[in-house]
Design an enzyme around this catalytic site. Structure first.
Site, mmCIF file in Angstrom:
data_model
loop_
_atom_site.group_PDB
_atom_site.id
_atom_site.type_symbol
_atom_site.label_atom_id
_atom_site.label_comp_id
_atom_site.label_asym_id
_atom_site.label_seq_id
_atom_site.Cartn_x
_atom_site.Cartn_y
_atom_site.Cartn_z
ATOM 1 N N ALA A 65 0.929 -1.257 0.224
ATOM 2 C CA ALA A 65 0.051 -0.204 -0.055
ATOM 3 C C ALA A 65 0.933 1.333 -0.067
ATOM 4 O O ALA A 65 0.338 2.314 -0.328
ATOM 5 C CB ALA A 65 -1.033 -0.005 1.218
ATOM 6 N N ASP B 141 4.041 -8.756 -9.707
ATOM 7 C CA ASP B 141 4.401 -9.158 -11.026
ATOM 8 C C ASP B 141 3.823 -8.060 -12.005
ATOM 9 O O ASP B 141 4.499 -7.633 -13.092
ATOM 10 C CB ASP B 141 3.804 -10.373 -11.438
ATOM 11 C CG ASP B 141 4.145 -11.546 -10.408
ATOM 12 O OD1 ASP B 141 5.370 -11.477 -9.656
ATOM 13 O OD2 ASP B 141 3.273 -12.445 -10.005
HETATM 14 N N1 LIG Z 1 -3.255 -2.293 -0.589
HETATM 15 C C1 LIG Z 1 -2.557 -1.720 -1.687
HETATM 16 N N2 LIG Z 1 -3.013 -0.592 -2.143
HETATM 17 C C2 LIG Z 1 -2.495 -0.017 -3.176
HETATM 18 N N3 LIG Z 1 -1.692 -0.702 -4.060
HETATM 19 C C3 LIG Z 1 -1.160 -1.832 -3.818
HETATM 20 C C4 LIG Z 1 -1.417 -2.555 -2.536
HETATM 21 N N4 LIG Z 1 -0.950 -3.636 -2.506
HETATM 22 C C5 LIG Z 1 -0.088 -3.605 -3.528
HETATM 23 N N5 LIG Z 1 -0.224 -2.587 -4.062
HETATM 24 C C6 LIG Z 1 0.440 -2.219 -5.462
HETATM 25 O O1 LIG Z 1 1.090 -3.484 -6.050
HETATM 26 C C7 LIG Z 1 2.510 -3.484 -5.896
HETATM 27 C C8 LIG Z 1 3.120 -4.690 -5.861
HETATM 28 O O2 LIG Z 1 2.710 -5.031 -4.345
HETATM 29 P P1 LIG Z 1 3.614 -5.654 -3.400
HETATM 30 O O3 LIG Z 1 2.537 -6.341 -2.373
HETATM 31 O O4 LIG Z 1 4.625 -4.811 -2.664
HETATM 32 O O5 LIG Z 1 4.552 -6.619 -4.103
HETATM 33 P P2 LIG Z 1 4.520 -8.303 -4.055
HETATM 34 O O6 LIG Z 1 3.356 -8.925 -4.751
HETATM 35 O O7 LIG Z 1 5.986 -8.412 -4.767
HETATM 36 O O8 LIG Z 1 4.651 -8.678 -2.693
HETATM 37 C C9 LIG Z 1 2.794 -2.188 -5.024
HETATM 38 O O9 LIG Z 1 3.977 -1.666 -5.295
HETATM 39 C C10 LIG Z 1 1.641 -1.127 -5.218
HETATM 40 O O10 LIG Z 1 1.649 -0.594 -6.390
HETATM 41 O O1 LIG Z 2 7.617 -18.959 -7.342
HETATM 42 P P1 LIG Z 2 6.968 -18.464 -5.960
HETATM 43 O O2 LIG Z 2 7.797 -17.625 -4.950
HETATM 44 O O3 LIG Z 2 6.341 -19.885 -5.060
HETATM 45 O O4 LIG Z 2 5.735 -17.812 -6.163
HETATM 46 C C1 LIG Z 2 4.673 -18.565 -7.115
HETATM 47 C C2 LIG Z 2 3.483 -17.441 -6.847
HETATM 48 O O5 LIG Z 2 3.585 -16.190 -6.857
HETATM 49 C C3 LIG Z 2 2.795 -15.657 -7.812
HETATM 50 O O6 LIG Z 2 3.348 -15.271 -9.195
HETATM 51 C C4 LIG Z 2 1.980 -14.640 -7.374
HETATM 52 O O7 LIG Z 2 3.076 -13.632 -6.719
HETATM 53 P P2 LIG Z 2 2.966 -12.800 -5.385
HETATM 54 O O8 LIG Z 2 2.071 -13.833 -4.468
HETATM 55 O O9 LIG Z 2 4.197 -12.351 -4.859
HETATM 56 O O10 LIG Z 2 1.936 -11.687 -5.501
HETATM 57 C C5 LIG Z 2 1.641 -16.547 -8.028
HETATM 58 O O11 LIG Z 2 1.045 -16.643 -9.350
HETATM 59 C C6 LIG Z 2 2.378 -17.977 -7.813
HETATM 60 O O12 LIG Z 2 1.437 -18.969 -7.246
#
Ligand SMILES: Nc1ncnc2c1ncn2[C@@H]1O[C@H](COP(=O)(O)OP(=O)(O)O)[C@@H](O)[C@H]1O
Ligand SMILES: O=P(O)(O)OC[C@H]1O[C@](O)(COP(=O)(O)O)[C@@H](O)[C@@H]1O
Length: 314
Positions: free
Chosen positions: A223, A252
């Protein structure tokens, strides 16, 4: 063209329950299945916005067959490398309000010959591409150095490499000097070996990595948006989403937006803005559904600015 490598793809099963309680039977209120794995999601996000992309993945078993069918249905071009094992199934349990619990399988055991064939297929596909992207965990049998090897080999072809991974493969890839990495807050803290409570700590950690040879570090902060750091600049932006539905795949989509913009000649600030828009749009959608151009409309992203170093991150 952006080539993605997903060494450990998945079928992503997302189920919604009223409230998750350990040890209880739950009745699912809605469910869906998506082709998954981080590189595949990057290709899905690019394809959904009309980008030129090819996903390289190992394919085996009935689950692998379903995975490629779902990619075909989504209009994602893919190059399959046959393996003896079976693609994994990852489960995401989503509660109203967006809290998501993920259960990821380890993935199939890969043989050294299958790993070599996967890397060779990726490098072959990458010839003439602008970017190759290695994403996600590695399946059993794949060496920790897989992404580091990708960085070194693609560089010798003149192709830029982005890496989004975690655990031991990430520092190994970082040591090889990739063009871009996209850790989230937790992954960056693990990479530099200490907690990063404030935005200023994140920027300092990213600068450390840039000084060590990574060209561009994009850190996703949920967020709190995302921050981008290279040798010349640092910028930060965020979008406010009132009712997040599912955060699966948001990182992603962020990476896809950044690469799409850089690939088409945009500035770093534009790339970060687009990435945050695609990531924020992803959290408004169920499961690991990928935003279409229509889903991006109405997502307001703040103008990129110098990071507020004192901001305490959520
Ligand atoms: N609760 C949220 N509110 C607004 N934007 C979000 C929120 N969660 C994720 N995002 C958007 O998605 C992007 C990726 O989310 P994040 O959770 O940091 O990545 P990951 O899936 O790699 O852990 C953030 O940089 C932001 O742009
Ligand atoms: O290869 P890992 O780290 O197990 O992650 C795979 C998972 O990550 C994802 O790409 C989603 O990514 P996030 O959970 O980080 O948003 C899913 O499609 C998949 O199930």
């Amino acid at each position: 063209m952006i080539v993605t490598l997903t060494p450990n793809p998945s079928l992503d099963r997302t189920v919604t329950v009223e409230r998750l309680t350990l040890g209880e039977v739950h009745r699912v209120t809605s469910g869906r299945i998506d082709p998954g794995g981080k590189g595949i999601n990057v290709s899905r996000a690019l394809a959904a916005q009309g980008g030129d992309t090819l996903a390289v993945l190992p394919v085996g078993g009935a689950e692998g067959g379903l995975l490629t069918r779902l990619l075909d249905e989504a209009g994602v071009a893919h190059r399959d490398v046959a393996i003896g094992g079976t693609a994994r199934m990852n489960v995401a349990v989503v509660e109203p309000g967006g809290r998501t619990t993920k259960v990821n399988e380890a993935g199939p055991q890969m043989t050294p010959a299958e790993v070599d064939a996967l890397l060779a297929a990726t490098l072959d596909a990458a010839r003439g591409a602008r970017w190759v992207v290695g994403c996600g965990s590695l399946p059993p049998g794949a060496p920790t150095s897989l992404y580091a090897d990708l960085v070194a080999s693609a560089r010798s072809l003149g192709v830029r490499v982005a890496i989004d991974s975690s655990g031991a493969p990430l520092p190994a890839a970082v040591a090889a000097g990739p063009s871009l990495i996209k850790p989230n807050h937790e992954e960056l803290a693990e990479l530099v070996g200490h907690a990063l409570p404030r935005l200023g700590d994140v920027v300092a950690a990213a600068r450390e990595l840039v000084a060590g040879g990574v060209e561009l570090v994009v850190v996703s902060l949920g967020a709190d948006g995302a921050v981008a750091v290279d040798a010349d600049s640092v910028c930060w932006t965020a979008a406010t989403i009132e009712r997040p539905l599912s955060t699966v795949g948001a990182g992603d989509c962020l990476l896809a937006g950044v690469l799409h913009t850089l690939d088409t000649g945009g500035s770093l600030a534009d790339a970060l803005t687009t990435g945050v828009r695609w990531g924020a749009a992803a959290v408004t959608l169920p499961g690991s559904r990928i935003p279409t151009p229509r889903d991006l409309a109405g997502i307001e992203v703040a103008a990129p600015q110098a990071p507020d170093a004192g901001l305490l991150l959520r």
